[in-house]
Design an enzyme around this catalytic site. Sequence first.
Site, PDB file in Angstrom:
ATOM      1  N   TYR A 212       0.845  -1.187   0.000  1.00  0.00           N
ATOM      2  CA  TYR A 212       0.000   0.000   0.000  1.00  0.00           C
ATOM      3  C   TYR A 212       0.886   1.245   0.000  1.00  0.00           C
ATOM      4  O   TYR A 212       1.607   1.515   0.965  1.00  0.00           O
ATOM      5  CB  TYR A 212      -0.898  -0.019   1.233  1.00  0.00           C
ATOM      6  CG  TYR A 212      -2.102   0.874   1.169  1.00  0.00           C
ATOM      7  CD1 TYR A 212      -3.333   0.367   0.746  1.00  0.00           C
ATOM      8  CD2 TYR A 212      -2.039   2.203   1.564  1.00  0.00           C
ATOM      9  CE1 TYR A 212      -4.463   1.175   0.717  1.00  0.00           C
ATOM     10  CE2 TYR A 212      -3.156   3.016   1.529  1.00  0.00           C
ATOM     11  CZ  TYR A 212      -4.379   2.500   1.105  1.00  0.00           C
ATOM     12  OH  TYR A 212      -5.496   3.294   1.067  1.00  0.00           O
TER      13      TYR A 212
ATOM     14  N   TYR B 154      -5.654   5.312  -7.112  1.00  0.00           N
ATOM     15  CA  TYR B 154      -5.889   5.192  -5.678  1.00  0.00           C
ATOM     16  C   TYR B 154      -7.343   4.787  -5.475  1.00  0.00           C
ATOM     17  O   TYR B 154      -8.249   5.614  -5.488  1.00  0.00           O
ATOM     18  CB  TYR B 154      -5.592   6.520  -4.990  1.00  0.00           C
ATOM     19  CG  TYR B 154      -5.931   6.538  -3.509  1.00  0.00           C
ATOM     20  CD1 TYR B 154      -5.172   5.810  -2.605  1.00  0.00           C
ATOM     21  CD2 TYR B 154      -6.985   7.301  -3.028  1.00  0.00           C
ATOM     22  CE1 TYR B 154      -5.461   5.828  -1.246  1.00  0.00           C
ATOM     23  CE2 TYR B 154      -7.285   7.337  -1.672  1.00  0.00           C
ATOM     24  CZ  TYR B 154      -6.528   6.594  -0.787  1.00  0.00           C
ATOM     25  OH  TYR B 154      -6.822   6.616   0.557  1.00  0.00           O
TER      26      TYR B 154
END
Length: 387
Positions: free
Chosen positions: A291, A341
Site C-alpha cells: 500500500y 488510488y
Amino acid sequence: MTLSGKAAIVGIGATEFSKESGRSELRLAAEACLAAIRDAGLSPADVDGLVTFSADANSEIAVQRELGIPGLRFFSRVEYGGGAACGTVAHAAMAVATGQADVVVCYRAFNERSGHRFGQASPSGRNDSTGLEFSWHLPFGFATPAGWVAMQARRYMHEYGATSEDFGRVAVAMRRHAATNPKAWFHGRPITLDEHQSSRWIVDPLHLLDCCQESDGGVAIVVTTADRARDLPQPPAVISAAAQGTGPDQMMMFGYYSGDIGTLPAMGNVGDDLWRRSGLAPADVQTAILYDHFTPFVLVQLEELGFCGRGEARDFIKEGGIELGGRLPVNPNGGQLGEAYIHGMNGIAEGVRQVRGTSANQVPDVRNVLVTAGTGVPTSGLVLSTP
C-alpha cells in the site's frame, strides 16, 4: 479452524480510472461488481454476499438492487479507510469457508477526485471515541493524511538516516511500472528522481510526488470456496492467509503519544500472522503489492514484513530491489502512486493477475503474492497463491 486454502478469488473487475468519472459512485460500484462477476463466469443470481468499506457510500442493499441479486445471506463492512482493503477479502473468505455464503463480492467505489477528497483536512465532528482521538491534534492544524505521515517519516529519517531521495526512488519505480501498464492513469508517463525532488512541497519531508494520486473509479473482487473455484473459468488465486491487525496504543491514524513512531507495528503484527498462517516466509514471495499512499511507508513496510532489517530498506530500494527484475518487484501495476488510488482494492486485483499470469508487467514464475492494505491505521493483508 484454519482458513488457509479454503477460499479463493475467482473474479476481478474495475471501471476505468479517471479524475472525473461523470457518474455516480453507485453506478461505479455496480459496473465494477458486474465486471468481476462476469470475469468469474458467474451471474448476479449466484451471488449471496457483499462486503465493502465502512467508508463506502454504496450500501450493500443498493448494490444488490442495481445488480439484480435475488437476496443476500451475508453482508459486512470493514472500518479504518484503506486499512480495510484486504480485510474485506478476509471477511468474504471466512463467510464462504464457514458456509455463511457461497459467493461473496467485495467492492470499493468512489469519486475521490471529483467528489470528496480524502487528502483534504476534514475536522472530525464525530461524537464518538474516534472524535475524541482526533481532538488531541486536529485543533492544532494536524489535520491531513500528508501531515500525519510526514511526522512519522521525519522520525524515521532521524532514526535510520533515510533521505528524501530514498523516498523519491519509490515514486520513480512506481511511475516506471505504471508507464508500461495501459490501465494506469500515468501510463506512458515515467518520472526521474530530479523531477521528484523538484516537485512542490506538501508537508516537509513529503513532496507532491511522494503522495498518491486522487482517483475516481471502482474495483470489485469475487470470492468463493476453493472447491467451487476449480469449476470456474479463471485460474483461482488461492487465499493462503488473510489477517487484520492493530498495534499497541493504536489510534485511527498512528499512536503518536507512546512507543516508536518511526515504525508501523500494526503492519508488523499483520505480517507475523500472514507468515504463521500461510506457513510461508518472505523468501517464498515473488512479488509484493504494498500500500503506497505515501512513499515513506513502502520503506517501513519492507522492514516490518521481514524483507529487510530495520533501517535497511533505503539500501534495498537504492539497489533496485523493488523494481521489475529486482529481488522483490513491488506494485508491478504502478500502485496507487502510478495506477490509481482505489483504497488498495486495485492492488488486490493486481495480485490476482500476477497469480493468473495475466499482468501487464508479469513477474516470472509467480507462486505467492503478498498484498497489504492501508498503513498507519488498523490494517490488513493477504497472501495469494497458485493452486
